[in-house]
Design a protein around this motif. Structure first.
Motif, PDB file in Angstrom:
ATOM      1  N   ARG A  68      29.181  30.855  51.654  1.00 28.81           N
ATOM      2  CA  ARG A  68      29.200  31.210  50.637  1.00 28.81           C
ATOM      3  C   ARG A  68      30.280  32.253  49.425  1.00 28.81           C
ATOM      4  O   ARG A  68      30.713  33.225  49.785  1.00 28.81           O
ATOM      5  N   GLU A  69      30.018  31.907  48.465  1.00 32.32           N
ATOM      6  CA  GLU A  69      30.808  32.442  47.694  1.00 32.32           C
ATOM      7  C   GLU A  69      30.581  32.689  46.244  1.00 32.32           C
ATOM      8  O   GLU A  69      29.995  32.412  45.833  1.00 32.32           O
ATOM      9  N   ALA A  70      31.313  33.875  45.616  1.00 34.64           N
ATOM     10  CA  ALA A  70      30.751  34.141  44.237  1.00 34.64           C
ATOM     11  C   ALA A  70      31.732  33.169  43.209  1.00 34.64           C
ATOM     12  O   ALA A  70      32.804  32.475  43.228  1.00 34.64           O
ATOM     13  N   ALA A  96      32.032  40.255  34.263  1.00 37.11           N
ATOM     14  CA  ALA A  96      33.266  41.211  35.559  1.00 37.11           C
ATOM     15  C   ALA A  96      34.196  40.125  35.702  1.00 37.11           C
ATOM     16  O   ALA A  96      34.874  40.890  36.404  1.00 37.11           O
ATOM     17  N   TYR A  97      33.591  39.194  36.526  1.00 35.54           N
ATOM     18  CA  TYR A  97      34.384  37.999  37.254  1.00 35.54           C
ATOM     19  C   TYR A  97      34.019  36.468  37.331  1.00 35.54           C
ATOM     20  O   TYR A  97      32.710  36.237  36.700  1.00 35.54           O
ATOM     21  N   TYR A  98      35.006  35.823  37.502  1.00 38.13           N
ATOM     22  CA  TYR A  98      34.882  34.590  37.817  1.00 38.13           C
ATOM     23  C   TYR A  98      35.559  34.326  38.904  1.00 38.13           C
ATOM     24  O   TYR A  98      36.784  34.862  38.630  1.00 38.13           O
ATOM     25  N   ALA A  99      35.487  33.588  39.473  1.00 36.55           N
ATOM     26  CA  ALA A  99      36.113  33.105  40.351  1.00 36.55           C
ATOM     27  C   ALA A  99      37.439  31.367  39.785  1.00 36.55           C
ATOM     28  O   ALA A  99      36.455  31.447  38.876  1.00 36.55           O
ATOM     29  N   ASP A 100      38.228  31.852  40.512  1.00 32.11           N
ATOM     30  CA  ASP A 100      39.133  31.083  39.521  1.00 32.11           C
ATOM     31  C   ASP A 100      39.090  29.317  39.776  1.00 32.11           C
ATOM     32  O   ASP A 100      39.614  28.915  39.081  1.00 32.11           O
ATOM     33  N   SER A 101      37.883  28.650  40.163  1.00 28.62           N
ATOM     34  CA  SER A 101      37.819  27.700  40.882  1.00 28.62           C
ATOM     35  C   SER A 101      37.032  27.316  39.695  1.00 28.62           C
ATOM     36  O   SER A 101      37.021  25.864  38.916  1.00 28.62           O
ATOM     37  N   VAL A 102      36.130  28.463  38.746  1.00 28.47           N
ATOM     38  CA  VAL A 102      35.611  28.303  37.319  1.00 28.47           C
ATOM     39  C   VAL A 102      36.090  28.849  36.302  1.00 28.47           C
ATOM     40  O   VAL A 102      35.241  28.309  35.075  1.00 28.47           O
ATOM     41  N   LYS A 103      36.803  29.261  36.139  1.00 26.87           N
ATOM     42  CA  LYS A 103      36.865  29.568  35.544  1.00 26.87           C
ATOM     43  C   LYS A 103      37.490  29.177  33.939  1.00 26.87           C
ATOM     44  O   LYS A 103      38.413  27.738  34.424  1.00 26.87           O
ATOM     45  N   GLY A 104      37.216  29.023  32.360  1.00 21.10           N
ATOM     46  CA  GLY A 104      37.517  28.140  31.870  1.00 21.10           C
ATOM     47  C   GLY A 104      36.705  26.719  32.212  1.00 21.10           C
ATOM     48  O   GLY A 104      36.284  26.361  30.690  1.00 21.10           O
ATOM     49  N   ARG A 105      35.746  26.654  32.368  1.00 24.88           N
ATOM     50  CA  ARG A 105      34.923  25.633  32.619  1.00 24.88           C
ATOM     51  C   ARG A 105      32.894  26.496  33.063  1.00 24.88           C
ATOM     52  O   ARG A 105      32.180  25.958  31.977  1.00 24.88           O
ATOM     53  N   LEU A 144      21.776  51.841  41.721  1.00 22.83           N
ATOM     54  CA  LEU A 144      22.408  51.925  43.000  1.00 22.83           C
ATOM     55  C   LEU A 144      24.061  52.642  41.268  1.00 22.83           C
ATOM     56  O   LEU A 144      23.969  51.939  40.503  1.00 22.83           O
ATOM     57  N   SER A 145      25.183  52.402  42.325  1.00 24.19           N
ATOM     58  CA  SER A 145      26.305  52.731  40.829  1.00 24.19           C
ATOM     59  C   SER A 145      26.365  51.848  41.165  1.00 24.19           C
ATOM     60  O   SER A 145      25.952  50.376  42.143  1.00 24.19           O
ATOM     61  N   PRO A 146      26.829  51.453  39.784  1.00 28.35           N
ATOM     62  CA  PRO A 146      27.899  50.523  39.132  1.00 28.35           C
ATOM     63  C   PRO A 146      28.648  49.657  40.381  1.00 28.35           C
ATOM     64  O   PRO A 146      30.163  49.967  40.090  1.00 28.35           O
ATOM     65  N   ARG A 147      28.953  48.241  40.417  1.00 25.39           N
ATOM     66  CA  ARG A 147      29.164  47.284  41.539  1.00 25.39           C
ATOM     67  C   ARG A 147      29.308  46.429  40.705  1.00 25.39           C
ATOM     68  O   ARG A 147      27.897  45.441  40.411  1.00 25.39           O
ATOM     69  N   CYS A 148      30.480  45.647  40.001  1.00 30.07           N
ATOM     70  CA  CYS A 148      30.262  44.053  39.836  1.00 30.07           C
ATOM     71  C   CYS A 148      31.037  43.013  39.991  1.00 30.07           C
ATOM     72  O   CYS A 148      31.503  42.474  39.071  1.00 30.07           O
ATOM     73  N   GLY A 149      31.930  43.314  41.173  1.00 31.09           N
ATOM     74  CA  GLY A 149      32.257  42.334  41.596  1.00 31.09           C
ATOM     75  C   GLY A 149      31.387  40.950  42.029  1.00 31.09           C
ATOM     76  O   GLY A 149      30.553  40.521  42.373  1.00 31.09           O
ATOM     77  N   GLY A 150      32.655  40.356  42.871  1.00 28.40           N
ATOM     78  CA  GLY A 150      32.476  39.396  43.921  1.00 28.40           C
ATOM     79  C   GLY A 150      31.677  39.730  45.685  1.00 28.40           C
ATOM     80  O   GLY A 150      31.870  38.219  45.773  1.00 28.40           O
ATOM     81  N   VAL A 151      30.854  40.679  45.166  1.00 29.67           N
ATOM     82  CA  VAL A 151      30.998  40.882  46.611  1.00 29.67           C
ATOM     83  C   VAL A 151      29.312  40.564  46.888  1.00 29.67           C
ATOM     84  O   VAL A 151      29.082  41.414  46.290  1.00 29.67           O
TER      85      VAL A 151
END
Length: 125
Positions: free
Chosen positions: A43-45, A56-65, A101-108
């Protein structure tokens, strides 16, 4: 009780577009995100967004799309997917992180406690 549900998946030809929706209820969510898992792969973010509406986050593979957005009034997050490629084929999952919860918003993915059942996206060449 927290509940997250996706909709909007389907089949499309390469170059086409799809829009996924995710409705969340039962809690307030500081961050919501999209993950995907293709057969035989981990599984990937894909993308995530703060409650403020800032991405907050975009995977490189989807940036711009792909574009993630959020409607807090509806507690709904969207993933607009454009210029789809066969490699985007996967089960797409919506995930949410409680606002308590504490704010976290990355790809984890471990940062997200509520998950939907997934919606299939299939892109044919």
């Amino acid at each position: 009780q927290a509940h997250v549900a996706e909709s909007g998946g389907g089949s499309v030809q390469a170059g086409g577009s799809l829009r996924l929706s995710c409705a969340a209820s039962g809690d307030t969510y500081s961050c919501m995100g999209w993950f995907r898992q293709a057969p035989g792969k981990e599984r990937e973010a894909v993308a995530s967004i703060y409650s403020s509406g800032r991405a907050a986050y975009y995977a490189d593979s989807v940036k711009g799309r792909f574009d993630i957005s959020r409607d807090n009034a509806q507690n709904t997050v969207y993933l607009q997917m454009n210029r789809l490629k066969p490699e985007d084929t996967a089960m797409y999952y919506c995930a949410a992180r409680s606002g308590r919860l504490s704010p976290r918003c990355g790809g984890v993915d471990a940062d997200f406690g509520s998950w939907g059942q997934g919606t299939q996206v299939t892109v044919s060449s």
